[in-house]
Motif scaffolding. Structure first.
Motif, PDB file in Angstrom:
ATOM      1  N   SER A 207      55.470 -26.417 -59.324  1.00 57.27           N
ATOM      2  CA  SER A 207      55.476 -27.327 -60.470  1.00 57.27           C
ATOM      3  C   SER A 207      56.172 -26.617 -61.626  1.00 57.27           C
ATOM      4  O   SER A 207      56.531 -25.446 -61.543  1.00 57.27           O
ATOM      5  N   SER A 208      56.361 -27.325 -62.702  1.00 58.50           N
ATOM      6  CA  SER A 208      57.071 -26.729 -63.831  1.00 58.50           C
ATOM      7  C   SER A 208      56.168 -25.717 -64.525  1.00 58.50           C
ATOM      8  O   SER A 208      55.257 -26.069 -65.258  1.00 58.50           O
ATOM      9  N   GLN A 209      56.401 -24.467 -64.219  1.00 56.95           N
ATOM     10  CA  GLN A 209      55.643 -23.375 -64.810  1.00 56.95           C
ATOM     11  C   GLN A 209      56.622 -22.430 -65.478  1.00 56.95           C
ATOM     12  O   GLN A 209      57.750 -22.256 -65.019  1.00 56.95           O
ATOM     13  N   GLU A 210      56.179 -21.817 -66.552  1.00 60.67           N
ATOM     14  CA  GLU A 210      57.003 -20.808 -67.209  1.00 60.67           C
ATOM     15  C   GLU A 210      57.045 -19.573 -66.318  1.00 60.67           C
ATOM     16  O   GLU A 210      56.021 -19.154 -65.782  1.00 60.67           O
ATOM     17  N   ARG A 211      58.217 -19.006 -66.189  1.00 58.05           N
ATOM     18  CA  ARG A 211      58.330 -17.768 -65.408  1.00 58.05           C
ATOM     19  C   ARG A 211      57.860 -16.594 -66.252  1.00 58.05           C
ATOM     20  O   ARG A 211      58.010 -16.587 -67.463  1.00 58.05           O
ATOM     21  N   ARG A 212      57.325 -15.605 -65.565  1.00 56.52           N
ATOM     22  CA  ARG A 212      56.921 -14.392 -66.276  1.00 56.52           C
ATOM     23  C   ARG A 212      58.165 -13.652 -66.738  1.00 56.52           C
ATOM     24  O   ARG A 212      59.218 -13.715 -66.109  1.00 56.52           O
ATOM     25  N   SER A 213      58.034 -12.911 -67.815  1.00 54.59           N
ATOM     26  CA  SER A 213      59.172 -12.115 -68.264  1.00 54.59           C
ATOM     27  C   SER A 213      59.329 -10.920 -67.336  1.00 54.59           C
ATOM     28  O   SER A 213      58.353 -10.364 -66.828  1.00 54.59           O
ATOM     29  N   ASP A 214      60.547 -10.548 -67.095  1.00 54.88           N
ATOM     30  CA  ASP A 214      60.842  -9.431 -66.200  1.00 54.88           C
ATOM     31  C   ASP A 214      61.267  -8.253 -67.055  1.00 54.88           C
ATOM     32  O   ASP A 214      62.352  -8.222 -67.627  1.00 54.88           O
ATOM     33  N   GLU A 215      60.388  -7.234 -67.170  1.00 55.61           N
ATOM     34  CA  GLU A 215      60.706  -6.071 -68.009  1.00 55.61           C
ATOM     35  C   GLU A 215      61.863  -5.268 -67.468  1.00 55.61           C
ATOM     36  O   GLU A 215      62.504  -4.508 -68.203  1.00 55.61           O
ATOM     37  N   PHE A 216      62.144  -5.382 -66.197  1.00 59.92           N
ATOM     38  CA  PHE A 216      63.178  -4.571 -65.574  1.00 59.92           C
ATOM     39  C   PHE A 216      64.533  -5.275 -65.557  1.00 59.92           C
ATOM     40  O   PHE A 216      65.503  -4.709 -65.082  1.00 59.92           O
ATOM     41  N   ASP A 217      64.622  -6.477 -66.057  1.00 58.27           N
ATOM     42  CA  ASP A 217      65.887  -7.206 -66.110  1.00 58.27           C
ATOM     43  C   ASP A 217      66.571  -6.859 -67.431  1.00 58.27           C
ATOM     44  O   ASP A 217      66.586  -7.618 -68.373  1.00 58.27           O
ATOM     45  N   LEU A 218      67.145  -5.667 -67.487  1.00 55.89           N
ATOM     46  CA  LEU A 218      67.763  -5.163 -68.714  1.00 55.89           C
ATOM     47  C   LEU A 218      69.275  -5.253 -68.599  1.00 55.89           C
ATOM     48  O   LEU A 218      69.855  -5.129 -67.518  1.00 55.89           O
ATOM     49  N   PRO A 219      69.972  -5.441 -69.714  1.00 59.51           N
ATOM     50  CA  PRO A 219      71.426  -5.451 -69.667  1.00 59.51           C
ATOM     51  C   PRO A 219      71.948  -4.037 -69.414  1.00 59.51           C
ATOM     52  O   PRO A 219      71.273  -3.038 -69.703  1.00 59.51           O
ATOM     53  N   PRO A 220      73.151  -3.924 -68.855  1.00 58.70           N
ATOM     54  CA  PRO A 220      73.706  -2.573 -68.598  1.00 58.70           C
ATOM     55  C   PRO A 220      73.938  -1.836 -69.904  1.00 58.70           C
ATOM     56  O   PRO A 220      74.217  -2.438 -70.937  1.00 58.70           O
TER      57      PRO A 220
END
Length: 78
Positions: A64-77
């Motif tokens: 269902s439409s749920q907010e995704r958790r934030s991903d601390e490891f998805d950092l820009p280069p």
């Protein structure tokens, strides 16, 4: 047309046989008990697929439409 009807009727009758529990043929026995098993498995136990056959998905999709958790490891280069 008549042959097709007869063939369909024969096929339908062949698929509606009686369903009985499985048992080894007369004079034969079930396979030997595995060394690590606590008891002799029955024919129904032998027909159940193990959990490794179809493992549960670990990457469940969002149902269902749920907010995704934030991903601390998805950092820009850097």
């Amino acid at each position: 047309m008549k042959r097709l009807l007869i063939a369909g009727l024969a096929l339908a009758l062949a698929g509606c046989g009686a369903r009985e529990s499985l048992a080894p043929p007369k004079g034969a026995s079930l396979p030997v008990k595995p060394a690590v098993a606590r008891s002799q498995p029955t024919s129904d136990d032998l027909l159940k697929p193990p959990s490794q056959t179809r493992p549960a998905r670990s990457d469940d999709l969002i149902q269902s439409s749920q907010e995704r958790r934030s991903d601390e490891f998805d950092l820009p280069p850097q």
